[in-house]
Motif scaffolding. Structure first.
Motif, mmCIF file in Angstrom:
data_model
loop_
_atom_site.group_PDB
_atom_site.id
_atom_site.type_symbol
_atom_site.label_atom_id
_atom_site.label_comp_id
_atom_site.label_asym_id
_atom_site.label_seq_id
_atom_site.Cartn_x
_atom_site.Cartn_y
_atom_site.Cartn_z
ATOM 1 N N VAL A 1 19.390 -1.112 -3.724
ATOM 2 C CA VAL A 1 18.488 0.219 -3.073
ATOM 3 C C VAL A 1 17.499 1.099 -2.693
ATOM 4 N N SER A 2 18.357 0.952 -1.118
ATOM 5 C CA SER A 2 17.628 1.745 -0.234
ATOM 6 C C SER A 2 17.369 2.777 -0.239
ATOM 7 N N GLY A 3 18.065 3.937 -0.881
ATOM 8 C CA GLY A 3 18.377 5.185 -1.011
ATOM 9 C C GLY A 3 16.930 5.852 -1.590
ATOM 10 N N ARG A 4 16.705 4.902 -3.127
ATOM 11 C CA ARG A 4 15.091 5.283 -4.463
ATOM 12 C C ARG A 4 13.826 5.217 -2.789
ATOM 13 N N GLY A 5 14.604 3.828 -2.331
ATOM 14 C CA GLY A 5 13.083 3.549 -1.199
ATOM 15 C C GLY A 5 12.868 4.799 -0.001
ATOM 16 N N GLU A 6 13.359 5.486 -0.202
ATOM 17 C CA GLU A 6 13.926 6.324 0.914
ATOM 18 C C GLU A 6 13.291 7.802 -0.076
ATOM 19 N N ALA A 7 13.757 7.968 -1.204
ATOM 20 C CA ALA A 7 12.968 9.260 -1.547
ATOM 21 C C ALA A 7 11.509 8.465 -2.317
ATOM 22 N N LEU A 8 10.854 7.108 -2.783
ATOM 23 C CA LEU A 8 9.536 7.057 -2.777
ATOM 24 C C LEU A 8 8.797 7.557 -1.521
ATOM 25 N N ILE A 9 9.100 6.943 -0.296
ATOM 26 C CA ILE A 9 8.404 7.599 0.887
ATOM 27 C C ILE A 9 8.467 8.927 1.376
ATOM 28 N N MET B 1 5.651 9.791 -0.866
ATOM 29 C CA MET B 1 4.377 9.808 -0.356
ATOM 30 C C MET B 1 4.396 10.431 0.982
ATOM 31 N N ASP B 2 4.695 10.717 2.058
ATOM 32 C CA ASP B 2 4.939 11.243 2.981
ATOM 33 C C ASP B 2 4.880 13.250 2.738
ATOM 34 N N GLN B 3 4.744 13.460 1.824
ATOM 35 C CA GLN B 3 5.177 15.462 1.043
ATOM 36 C C GLN B 3 3.866 14.877 0.450
ATOM 37 N N ARG B 4 2.918 14.316 0.799
ATOM 38 C CA ARG B 4 1.380 13.821 -0.603
ATOM 39 C C ARG B 4 0.745 13.586 0.489
ATOM 40 N N LEU B 5 0.730 13.342 1.641
ATOM 41 C CA LEU B 5 0.261 12.916 3.022
ATOM 42 C C LEU B 5 -0.088 14.303 3.582
ATOM 43 N N LEU B 6 1.264 15.419 3.809
ATOM 44 C CA LEU B 6 1.005 16.388 4.272
ATOM 45 C C LEU B 6 0.528 17.599 3.403
ATOM 46 N N ALA B 7 0.702 17.271 2.566
ATOM 47 C CA ALA B 7 -0.238 18.550 1.588
ATOM 48 C C ALA B 7 -1.778 18.227 1.050
ATOM 49 N N ALA B 8 -2.198 16.686 2.163
ATOM 50 C CA ALA B 8 -3.512 16.758 1.946
ATOM 51 C C ALA B 8 -4.117 17.391 3.705
ATOM 52 N N LEU C 1 -5.957 1.049 -4.843
ATOM 53 C CA LEU C 1 -6.634 0.670 -4.052
ATOM 54 C C LEU C 1 -6.545 -0.793 -4.038
ATOM 55 N N THR C 2 -5.512 -2.064 -5.850
ATOM 56 C CA THR C 2 -5.550 -2.911 -4.949
ATOM 57 C C THR C 2 -4.436 -3.063 -4.359
ATOM 58 N N CYS C 3 -3.572 -2.864 -3.746
ATOM 59 C CA CYS C 3 -1.835 -3.098 -3.754
ATOM 60 C C CYS C 3 -1.474 -2.194 -2.185
ATOM 61 N N PRO C 4 -1.413 -2.079 -0.845
ATOM 62 C CA PRO C 4 -1.030 -1.372 -0.362
ATOM 63 C C PRO C 4 0.182 -0.684 -0.176
ATOM 64 N N ALA C 5 0.060 0.700 -0.972
ATOM 65 C CA ALA C 5 1.519 0.748 -1.824
ATOM 66 C C ALA C 5 1.254 2.613 -1.339
ATOM 67 N N TRP C 6 2.596 3.236 -1.558
ATOM 68 C CA TRP C 6 2.624 4.603 -1.781
ATOM 69 C C TRP C 6 1.937 5.401 -2.015
ATOM 70 N N PHE C 7 0.934 4.906 -2.890
ATOM 71 C CA PHE C 7 0.243 5.827 -3.929
ATOM 72 C C PHE C 7 -1.322 4.938 -3.621
ATOM 73 N N GLY D 1 -4.902 8.653 -3.379
ATOM 74 C CA GLY D 1 -5.907 8.281 -3.002
ATOM 75 C C GLY D 1 -6.085 9.428 -1.726
ATOM 76 N N VAL D 2 -5.268 9.717 -0.872
ATOM 77 C CA VAL D 2 -5.896 10.288 0.024
ATOM 78 C C VAL D 2 -5.793 11.395 -0.289
ATOM 79 N N ALA D 3 -5.558 12.219 -1.103
ATOM 80 C CA ALA D 3 -4.920 13.337 -2.141
ATOM 81 C C ALA D 3 -6.694 13.558 -2.772
ATOM 82 N N MET D 4 -7.174 12.526 -3.335
ATOM 83 C CA MET D 4 -8.032 13.152 -3.871
ATOM 84 C C MET D 4 -9.807 13.375 -2.193
ATOM 85 N N ILE D 5 -9.005 12.504 -2.084
ATOM 86 C CA ILE D 5 -9.915 12.541 -1.219
ATOM 87 C C ILE D 5 -10.293 13.731 -0.242
ATOM 88 N N ALA D 6 -9.619 14.058 -0.061
ATOM 89 C CA ALA D 6 -8.726 15.631 0.755
ATOM 90 C C ALA D 6 -9.431 16.939 -0.299
#
Length: 246
Positions: A111-119, A122-129, A227-233, A237-242
């Motif tokens: 499901v590589s397409g789904r993986g890219e969508a998840l990334i 995540m990147d949109q969330r980081l950019l907004a932060a 915090l318990t898993c190194p994942a897209w979410f 956390g970054v958005a909450m801090i920012a």
């Protein structure tokens, strides 16, 4: 008609990945998949949970096994002897490593397409932060158990992505003494795992001295579920801090 993909997840972190990427598959999740500190706990309730044992693997007959740290050596040796597909998540300390983890698991699950969508999400969330953060000074990350995280950790990357410098000078994870906080209280705190009220309830992070020092200086309290898993979410956390200032 082809049988649904059968995926065995050996720990809570692996649960997050398979639930996000192949919720329609036949999943066998870990016993902690629906715990309070699981980000995908609601989705996990629709799937079976099994102990990560050799007996469970033999009975379930997975097509793919996903793990972060789970599974004893007897189980792992059995899977290797049988040549079964085992995907092991890396201990990601930055967002590039998270992207790599997503791609590795998505590719194994076809499901590589789904993986890219998840990334992408995540990147949109980081950019907004980044767009609302700017340079915001230093902050000390502190857990209820009294630990912090310096350079080389995902938390360090999260603080930087939110526009903060890391007040922790030493690399890696380490304890923070109550005395240090009492004598030189940080200008800002980012607190983690304080929502787990039964965990570390007598930990240094919950000490009255620390509580007073953090009063009015806390940027945010990050829930254990980010915090318990190194994942897209981690980007959540970054958005909450920012989003907040002391």
């Amino acid at each position: 008609m082809a049988e649904p993909l059968r995926v065995l997840s050996l720990d809570q972190c692996a649960d997050q990945y398979v639930l996000a990427l192949v919720p329609e598959a036949t999943l066998a999740l870990s016993p902690r998949a629906d715990d309070a500190d699981s980000r995908m706990r609601i989705a996990a309730r629709d799937h079976r949970q099994v102990r990560p044992t050799l007996e469970a693997a033999i009975g379930f007959r997975p097509d793919v096994v996903v793990r972060y740290w789970g599974g004893d050596q007897r189980l792992l040796d059995h899977l290797e002897r049988r040549g079964q597909r085992v995907v092991t998540l890396s201990d990601a300390s930055d967002f590039d490593a998270i992207r790599a983890n997503i791609r590795v698991v998505a590719r194994a699950l076809a499901v590589s397409g789904r993986g890219e969508a998840l990334i992408s999400r995540m990147d949109q969330r980081l950019l907004a932060a980044r767009s609302v953060s700017g340079s915001r000074g230093a902050a000390l990350y502190l857990t209820a158990g009294g630990f912090t995280a310096g350079a080389g950790t995902l938390m360090d990357g999260m603080l930087q992505a939110a526009g903060f410098e890391n007040a922790t000078e030493r690399p890696g994870f380490g304890p923070v003494s109550v005395e240090r906080i009492a004598l030189t209280p940080p200008a800002r705190f980012v607190l983690g795992f304080f929502d787990q009220v039964r965990a570390d309830w007598r930990g240094p992070g919950r000490h009255p001295v620390v509580r007073r020092a953090a009063s009015g200086r806390t940027v945010t309290r990050l829930p254990a579920s980010v915090l318990t898993c190194p994942a897209w979410f981690a980007a959540d956390g970054v958005a909450m801090i920012a989003a907040r200032r002391p």
